[in-house]
Design a protein around this motif. Structure first.
Motif, short mmCIF file in Angstrom:
data_model
loop_
_atom_site.label_atom_id
_atom_site.label_comp_id
_atom_site.label_asym_id
_atom_site.label_seq_id
_atom_site.Cartn_x
_atom_site.Cartn_y
_atom_site.Cartn_z
N ARG A 167 0.84 -1.22 0.00
CA ARG A 167 0.00 0.00 0.00
C ARG A 167 0.86 1.25 0.00
N SER A 168 1.88 1.25 0.86
CA SER A 168 2.76 2.41 0.98
C SER A 168 4.10 1.92 1.50
N GLU A 169 5.05 2.84 1.59
CA GLU A 169 6.40 2.47 2.00
C GLU A 169 6.42 1.71 3.34
N SER A 170 5.59 2.18 4.28
CA SER A 170 5.64 1.55 5.62
C SER A 170 5.07 0.13 5.62
N HIS A 171 4.41 -0.29 4.55
CA HIS A 171 3.84 -1.64 4.49
C HIS A 171 4.71 -2.62 3.70
N ASP A 190 1.12 1.55 -3.91
CA ASP A 190 -0.14 2.11 -4.46
C ASP A 190 -0.08 3.63 -4.47
N ASP A 191 0.51 4.21 -3.41
CA ASP A 191 0.49 5.68 -3.30
C ASP A 191 1.78 6.33 -3.83
N GLY A 192 2.70 5.53 -4.33
CA GLY A 192 3.93 6.09 -4.90
C GLY A 192 4.93 6.56 -3.87
N SER A 193 4.72 6.21 -2.59
CA SER A 193 5.66 6.68 -1.56
C SER A 193 7.03 6.00 -1.69
N ARG A 194 7.12 4.93 -2.46
CA ARG A 194 8.41 4.27 -2.70
C ARG A 194 8.33 3.52 -4.03
N GLY A 195 9.34 3.64 -4.83
CA GLY A 195 9.45 2.87 -6.07
C GLY A 195 8.41 3.24 -7.11
N PHE A 196 7.97 2.23 -7.85
CA PHE A 196 6.99 2.41 -8.93
C PHE A 196 5.64 2.79 -8.32
N LYS A 197 4.97 3.78 -8.89
CA LYS A 197 3.65 4.15 -8.36
C LYS A 197 2.58 3.35 -9.10
N GLY A 198 1.89 2.50 -8.37
CA GLY A 198 0.83 1.69 -8.98
C GLY A 198 0.93 0.26 -8.51
N TYR A 199 0.12 -0.59 -9.14
CA TYR A 199 0.09 -1.99 -8.73
C TYR A 199 1.34 -2.71 -9.23
N VAL A 200 1.70 -3.74 -8.48
CA VAL A 200 2.90 -4.50 -8.82
C VAL A 200 2.71 -5.25 -10.15
#
Ligand code: FES
Length: 294
Positions: A167-171, A190-200
């Motif tokens: 979901r986000s970087e902390s998850h 999902d929220d773009g807080s880390r890496g690619f923004k979007g679904y894996v």
């Protein structure tokens, strides 16, 4: 999916070596369970009775995350291959109770259960596999990555590429464990807080459009919608995929039919019948091409 030789699961009373919160609502539990540790394969799970009473009635199925010999847990009882390690998220009553169980207490555990991943597909000799994890689906893929990295094939091909969705970087879970095994890791949030923004799954599409050789196999574990999308992509690109399904389970041992999924029908004497398989018994790992998604 080829079925593993039938092995009777063990029902044991397992001592809790540790049970700790690792981040957010995620916990790691380490159990002393030598019989299960020695026989478990990646993708298999255990069914845990979380309390000593009848509440909650149902056991909690948890996939095996690692075997103790890889554990960093310092304990006199941490001898090679004696512990099983599971990750879980506190979501309901069962996991809430489990999170309060203490080191030194005992749990009634059945396992190893289910049909796990086929770690040695012949095609893996030439190209590395891709492991795709969504949310808690990351947990069993660490066990799989360990087996793949230490397989004879790993001598001749690169280590697995791992895609982690959260979901986000902390998850994000288990990034460090995969890196310690030498895997290349890419992240999607999902929220773009880390890496690619979007679904894996979108990250997978992007990677497949840029690499010049196909992965030998896709191994994936995560929510149904993610697996459905990975199944579509793998069939479209003709890449074998093994998917570990999550399902609500009652008995966990193949008796209640409460976890069935529809699989593609086979023609028998000109007749086409719907066929169902049990996630807890024939699964949780299925080949993408055999699932009839609903
Ligand atoms: Fe009972 Fe699968 S949970 S058959």
């Amino acid at each position: 999916m080829p079925q593993m030789p039938e092995m009777k699961p063990f029902q044991i009373t397992a001592k809790i070596i540790s049970n700790k919160n690792i981040k957010n609502n995620y916990f790691e539990i380490v159990l002393l369970a030598p019989q299960i540790a020695r026989n478990a394969l990646p993708g298999q799970f255990v069914n845990i009775k979380t309390s000593e009473g009848f509440e909650p009635l149902l056991r909690r199925p948890l996939s095996i995350h690692r075997i103790g010999r890889q554990s960093r847990v310092a304990s006199l009882e941490s001898k090679e291959g004696k512990e099983i390690i599971m990750l879980y998220e506190v979501l309901g009553k069962g996991t809430q109770i489990l999170s309060q169980r203490m080191q030194g207490e005992f749990l009634d555990v059945i396992g190893p259960l289910g049909n796990g991943f086929n770690c040695y597909p012949l095609s893996a000799i030439r190209y590395p596999p891709i492991l795709i994890a969504g949310g808690m689906g990351t947990a069993p893929l660490v066990f799989l990555a360990e087996r793949l990295v230490h397989s004879p094939q790993s001598i001749v091909h690169r280590k697995p590429l791992v895609l982690i969705g959260a979901r986000s970087e902390s998850h994000i879970l288990c990034e460090k464990e995969f890196k310690e095994l030498g895997c290349e890791v890419k992240i999607a949030t999902d929220d773009g807080s880390r890496g690619f923004k979007g679904y894996v799954s979108s990250l997978l599409t992007e990677i497949l459009s840029t690499v010049n050789c196909q992965p030998s196999t896709i191994y994936a574990c995560g929510p149904k919608l993610l697996l459905k999308e990975i199944s579509r992509i793998s069939l479209e690109q003709n890449i074998p995929a093994q998917l570990s399904l999550e399902s609500h389970m009652a008995c966990g041992i193949g008796a209640c039919m409460g976890c069935v999924i529809k699989v593609k029908s086979k023609k028998a004497k000109g007749k086409i019948d719907d066929e169902y398989k049990r996630v807890c018994k024939e699964g949780p790992v299925f080949e993408a091409r055999e699932i009839a998604w609903e």
